[in-house]
Write an enzyme that holds these catalytic residues in place. Structure first.
Site, PDB file in Angstrom:
ATOM      1  N   LYS A   1       0.827  -1.218   0.000  1.00  0.00           N
ATOM      2  CA  LYS A   1       0.000   0.000   0.000  1.00  0.00           C
ATOM      3  C   LYS A   1       0.858   1.263   0.000  1.00  0.00           C
ATOM      4  O   LYS A   1       0.560   2.237   0.680  1.00  0.00           O
ATOM      5  CB  LYS A   1      -0.964   0.003   1.189  1.00  0.00           C
ATOM      6  N   SER A   2       1.919   1.230  -0.791  1.00  0.00           N
ATOM      7  CA  SER A   2       2.837   2.374  -0.852  1.00  0.00           C
ATOM      8  C   SER A   2       2.993   2.944  -2.258  1.00  0.00           C
ATOM      9  O   SER A   2       3.902   3.724  -2.509  1.00  0.00           O
ATOM     10  CB  SER A   2       4.221   1.969  -0.321  1.00  0.00           C
TER      11      SER A   2
ATOM     12  N   THR B   1       2.568   0.669  -5.088  1.00  0.00           N
ATOM     13  CA  THR B   1       3.036  -0.463  -5.887  1.00  0.00           C
ATOM     14  C   THR B   1       2.363  -0.532  -7.252  1.00  0.00           C
ATOM     15  O   THR B   1       3.027  -0.708  -8.280  1.00  0.00           O
ATOM     16  CB  THR B   1       2.781  -1.787  -5.137  1.00  0.00           C
ATOM     17  N   THR B   2       1.041  -0.425  -7.270  1.00  0.00           N
ATOM     18  CA  THR B   2       0.290  -0.552  -8.520  1.00  0.00           C
ATOM     19  C   THR B   2       0.712   0.512  -9.521  1.00  0.00           C
ATOM     20  O   THR B   2       0.905   0.229 -10.712  1.00  0.00           O
ATOM     21  CB  THR B   2      -1.222  -0.447  -8.247  1.00  0.00           C
TER      22      THR B   2
ATOM     23  N   HIS C   1       7.392  -7.378  -1.894  1.00  0.00           N
ATOM     24  CA  HIS C   1       7.082  -6.582  -0.703  1.00  0.00           C
ATOM     25  C   HIS C   1       8.094  -6.877   0.404  1.00  0.00           C
ATOM     26  O   HIS C   1       7.981  -6.338   1.507  1.00  0.00           O
ATOM     27  CB  HIS C   1       5.671  -6.889  -0.195  1.00  0.00           C
TER      28      HIS C   1
ATOM     29  N   ARG D   1       6.434   5.432   0.945  1.00  0.00           N
ATOM     30  CA  ARG D   1       5.306   6.337   1.203  1.00  0.00           C
ATOM     31  C   ARG D   1       5.236   6.652   2.690  1.00  0.00           C
ATOM     32  O   ARG D   1       5.631   5.831   3.523  1.00  0.00           O
ATOM     33  CB  ARG D   1       4.001   5.674   0.746  1.00  0.00           C
TER      34      ARG D   1
ATOM     35  N   GLY E   1      -5.335   7.495  -3.465  1.00  0.00           N
ATOM     36  CA  GLY E   1      -3.953   7.769  -3.834  1.00  0.00           C
ATOM     37  C   GLY E   1      -3.493   9.149  -3.417  1.00  0.00           C
ATOM     38  O   GLY E   1      -2.537   9.692  -3.971  1.00  0.00           O
TER      39      GLY E   1
END
Length: 333
Positions: free
Chosen positions: A76-77, A79-80, A146, A168, A301
């Site tokens: 959740k930093s 990545t996508t 990760h 993040r 985001g």
């Protein structure tokens, strides 16, 4: 990307955990995380049992190539977004940024760039890597992880490749984790709270945590070997996307030519990989994988979203911990 190139069934050669792995797991200290899951501490980091099974598989089976690119991040930093940007950059000579058949318009970024410990080496030390490789032999292989840098040192010792790490602000990470867990089909929102996640992060007992040790492992790598390690901040990507994407392209040895810049290629990549554009892709609106809706990868985001959720007491506590953990490193959030 042709249908045959899609990264399906990456865990075909399944192997049961070795006796050595079972013995190792049974000997490790463990704690219960905010979801009630058992995490084991191995060489300073917290892992689930399945990730612990993948680490020896990576150590024995993963053979990096100099042209490989590993995209690393705490979950959740960003990545996508990083996966989409990197794929668009390195594949732009093969896939036109204006092509309606561009892979990013028909596949989720997580399908295109597989995760080492979850998609490839979870059950096997010899996964079929041809499932996701581009048909062009000149294209670099893209992987993600990760995990911190530490467990990757074994395979990287033989052949170092390019590694990009996106970091993040931990406060935004916690809020993003909270919302993401609510999208999991196996998780009930009432079973946990932001406060529980917060305490786990503060204690360092989170999957792949402690968070600060995770970030510091790649930060130090970037200071010691800037040729192979690029440390990026999610906040910088949001504030100066054109500058950061050009920086990423330079690091990956695929800089924009003057002609590309004049024709707006940088902006085209940013538009293709934008949150709003990826969110609108049909597969990202409707597909589910591993009991996670693809749409859950595209929430806000935003930078600073934590301000709407954390109390002053929570902020003071985490800020003090961050200051202590990062003291003298030069790394700041």
């Amino acid at each position: 990307m042709d249908e045959k190139d899609r990264p399906k069934n990456l865990r075909e050669e399944e192997e049961k955990p070795s006796e050595e792995t079972k013995i190792l797991i049974s000997s490790l200290p463990w704690e219960i995380d905010y979801l009630g899951n058992k995490l084991f501490n191995y060489e300073g980091y917290w892992y689930s049992e399945d990730i612990l099974q993948s680490i020896p598989n990576i150590h024995t089976g993963f053979q990096p190539q100099e042209t490989d690119i590993i995209l690393a991040s705490f979950y959740k930093s960003g990545t996508t977004w990083l996966k989409a940007l990197t794929f668009a950059l390195v594949q732009r000579s093969k896939h036109s940024l204006e092509d309606h058949q561009h892979p990013l318009l028909h596949h989720n970024p997580h399908e295109i760039v597989p995760n080492l410990e979850l998609d490839l080496y979870l059950k096997s030390s010899k996964p079929d890597l041809t499932k996701f490789l581009s048909s062009s032999s000149s294209s670099p292989r893209l992987f993600s992880t990760h995990m911190s840098l530490d467990p990757l040192q074994v395979p990287l010792k033989e052949n170092l490749c390019k590694i990009v790490y996106v970091c993040r602000n931990v406060k935004d990470v916690m809020v993003s984790v909270w919302y993401f867990r609510q999208s999991k089909k196996i998780t009930r929102a009432e079973d946990y709270s932001l406060e529980a996640i917060f305490e786990s992060f503060c204690n360092g007992v989170t999957l792949h945590g402690p968070f600060w040790d995770h970030a510091l492992s790649y930060w130090r790598g970037s200071l010691e070997d800037p040729k192979h390690f690029l440390f990026m901040r999610y906040e910088d990507l949001k504030a100066e996307p054109r500058t950061q994407v050009k920086r990423l392209a330079e690091f990956l040895d695929c800089p924009f030519t003057k002609e590309e810049e004049d024709s707006g290629s940088v902006d085209k990549i940013l538009e293709l990989c934008s949150l709003s554009n990826l969110r609108s892709v049909e597969i990202n609106k409707t597909r589910t994988s591993s009991r996670v809706d693809f749409k859950s990868y595209f929430r806000k985001g935003q930078v600073g979203d934590w301000k709407s959720y954390m109390t002053p007491e929570m902020v003071d506590k985490i800020d003090m911990i961050i200051e202590e953990k990062l003291k003298g490193s030069g790394l700041k959030f």
